[in-house]
Design an enzyme around this catalytic site. Structure first.
Site, PDB file in Angstrom:
ATOM      1  N   TYR A 224      -4.479   4.478   7.657  1.00  0.00           N
ATOM      2  CA  TYR A 224      -5.823   3.858   7.861  1.00  0.00           C
ATOM      3  C   TYR A 224      -6.610   4.301   9.152  1.00  0.00           C
ATOM      4  CZ  TYR A 224      -3.347   0.771   5.089  1.00  0.00           C
ATOM      5  OH  TYR A 224      -2.120   0.275   3.957  1.00  0.00           O
TER       6      TYR A 224
ATOM      7  N   LYS B 270       0.127   3.353  -2.948  1.00  0.00           N
ATOM      8  CA  LYS B 270      -1.132   4.118  -3.235  1.00  0.00           C
ATOM      9  C   LYS B 270      -0.939   5.610  -3.480  1.00  0.00           C
ATOM     10  CE  LYS B 270      -4.124   0.581  -0.702  1.00  0.00           C
ATOM     11  NZ  LYS B 270      -4.448   0.165   0.506  1.00  0.00           N
TER      12      LYS B 270
ATOM     13  N   SER C 145       0.734  -1.154   0.195  1.00  0.00           N
ATOM     14  CA  SER C 145       0.072  -0.021   0.034  1.00  0.00           C
ATOM     15  C   SER C 145       0.823   1.282  -0.033  1.00  0.00           C
ATOM     16  CB  SER C 145      -1.079  -0.011   1.344  1.00  0.00           C
ATOM     17  OG  SER C 145      -2.106  -0.723   1.001  1.00  0.00           O
TER      18      SER C 145
ATOM     19  N   TYR D 138      -3.844  -3.578  -9.873  1.00  0.00           N
ATOM     20  CA  TYR D 138      -3.622  -3.097  -8.278  1.00  0.00           C
ATOM     21  C   TYR D 138      -2.808  -4.034  -7.651  1.00  0.00           C
ATOM     22  CZ  TYR D 138      -4.461  -2.794  -3.317  1.00  0.00           C
ATOM     23  OH  TYR D 138      -4.523  -2.511  -2.155  1.00  0.00           O
TER      24      TYR D 138
ATOM     25  N   VAL E 224       1.454  -3.312   3.915  1.00  0.00           N
ATOM     26  CA  VAL E 224       1.672  -4.405   4.811  1.00  0.00           C
ATOM     27  C   VAL E 224       2.824  -5.294   4.536  1.00  0.00           C
ATOM     28  CG1 VAL E 224      -0.905  -5.025   4.922  1.00  0.00           C
ATOM     29  CG2 VAL E 224       0.083  -5.941   3.024  1.00  0.00           C
TER      30      VAL E 224
HETATM   31  N1  GLN Z   1      -2.256  -6.022  -1.742  1.00  0.00           N
HETATM   32  C1  GLN Z   1      -2.694  -5.529  -0.340  1.00  0.00           C
HETATM   33  C2  GLN Z   1      -3.950  -5.648  -0.329  1.00  0.00           C
HETATM   34  O1  GLN Z   1      -4.816  -5.064  -1.061  1.00  0.00           O
HETATM   35  C3  GLN Z   1      -2.207  -4.272   0.144  1.00  0.00           C
HETATM   36  C4  GLN Z   1      -2.724  -3.786   1.334  1.00  0.00           C
HETATM   37  C5  GLN Z   1      -1.859  -2.928   2.162  1.00  0.00           C
HETATM   38  O2  GLN Z   1      -0.724  -2.862   2.165  1.00  0.00           O
HETATM   39  N2  GLN Z   1      -2.573  -2.553   3.239  1.00  0.00           N
HETATM   40  O3  GLN Z   1      -4.718  -6.480   0.391  1.00  0.00           O
END
Ligand code: GLN
Length: 325
Positions: A250, A83, A80, A198, A268
């Site tokens: 988040y 993003k 993420s 994505y 993550v």
């Molecule tokens: N590819 C992961 C997902 O969409 C990324 C989520 C993240 O880093 N929070 O579940």
């Protein structure tokens, strides 16, 4: 020891110099190494193989000075942390208002994979949670992401095929989010195109130094300080930093902004980026995550840097990055 130039810089930028910063990074990294706690992400099976003991930290100044400590060149998947950068590419390509028609900029206060859609319009609440990021991915092409994120990092990036495969096999919730966005009329492509794009962007391989460079590009008004390439406009860089500040961590975003006070984005894979506009970008890597999906040691390192060196965006400017005597 305060040999940083703190004022009278051209264009209001701050140059960073020397040993004190390197020492500061080494110190916060050594403290963070001692920390236990957190769990390596396992809901994408391939991520669970990360080594929980590795810790990396890198800081890139807007004049291109780089400072690194620990495992700053250990590869991990960007997840993420991608993003805000893909969002910036979409803003650059389509313009702010046109992207705003499809994805909002309001914090959701919910986990990254929540079904956070505006009750009236069906737009995802913001581009930093999955629902919004999938819509953003539907607005740009695979090549634009690969080239654009490479331009932010200062060199071409590669996809970790095993992680991509793992995401493709297990990403049902993300496909559901894409279907909802399609139903609301805000998806710019098919569900499969948006989700695969994505997953691919999340599977790009980076290091703490790469993500620090990406953050430094935002800090430097959209111009990569290492390659001098103008990747996005100043307006887009500013807008992106503002959205990171309110939504980047988040459901811990408010707490983060109050405590650390820097626009930031976590992933993550264990990475976090933070931006001090006009001064530097910083990148951290450590795989174990807290309950919100933010790296435990990364959060500790950035909190400590911010507290010790007055980096909080709402702190008085005279305390900005002056390592103590
Ligand atoms: N590819 C992961 C997902 O969409 C990324 C989520 C993240 O880093 N929070 O579940």
């Amino acid at each position: 020891m305060t040999d940083e130039k703190l004022s009278d810089e051209p264009q209001g930028k701050t140059d960073l110099k020397g040993e004190p910063i390197l020492e500061a990074l080494r110190e916060v990294l050594a403290e963070a190494r001692e920390l236990d706690g957190g769990e390596v992400a396992s809901y994408i099976p391939q991520l669970s193989s990360a080594d929980p003991s590795q810790v990396g930290l890198a800081l890139v100044g807007v004049y291109g000075r780089t400072f690194e400590a620990g495992d700053s060149r250990v590869p991990f998947t960007i997840q993420s942390v991608s993003k805000p950068f893909v969002y910036a590419l979409a803003l650059e390509k389509l313009g702010i208002e046109s992207v705003m028609e499809r994805v909002g900029v309001e914090p959701s206060g919910e986990p990254f994979n929540a079904i956070s859609l505006d009750a009236d319009s069906g737009r995802p609440m913001n581009p930093m949670i999955n629902a919004g990021a999938i819509v953003v991915a539907s607005l740009v092409s695979d090549d634009e992401i690969l080239e654009g994120l490479g331009a932010f990092a200062g060199h071409p990036l590669e996809v970790d095929d095993a992680v991509l495969q793992s995401e493709l096999e297990t990403g049902h919730r993300n496909r559901a989010l894409a279907h909802l966005a399609l139903a609301a009329g805000v998806l710019g492509s098919t569900v499969d195109e948006a989700t695969e794009r994505y997953f691919r962007q999340c599977s790009l391989i980076v290091t703490a130094l790469d993500v620090a460079t990406m953050a430094a590009t935002l800090a430097n008004a959209g111009r990569n300080p290492l390659t001098d390439e103008q990747v996005v406009s100043e307006t887009v860089a500013r807008w992106t930093c503002a959205v990171m500040a309110s939504c980047g961590m988040y459901d811990a975003s408010g707490d983060w902004l109050a405590r650390v006070g820097l626009p930031a984005k976590s992933g993550v894979g264990g990475g976090i980026v933070a931006v001090d506009p006009g001064v530097f970008g910083v990148g951290t890597f450590s795989a174990p995550l807290d309950a919100q999906g933010n790296s435990v040691r990364g959060r500790a390192m950035l909190t400590s840097l911010s507290r010790s060196y007055g980096l909080h965006a709402f702190a008085h400017p005279t305390v900005k990055f002056q390592p103590p005597e």
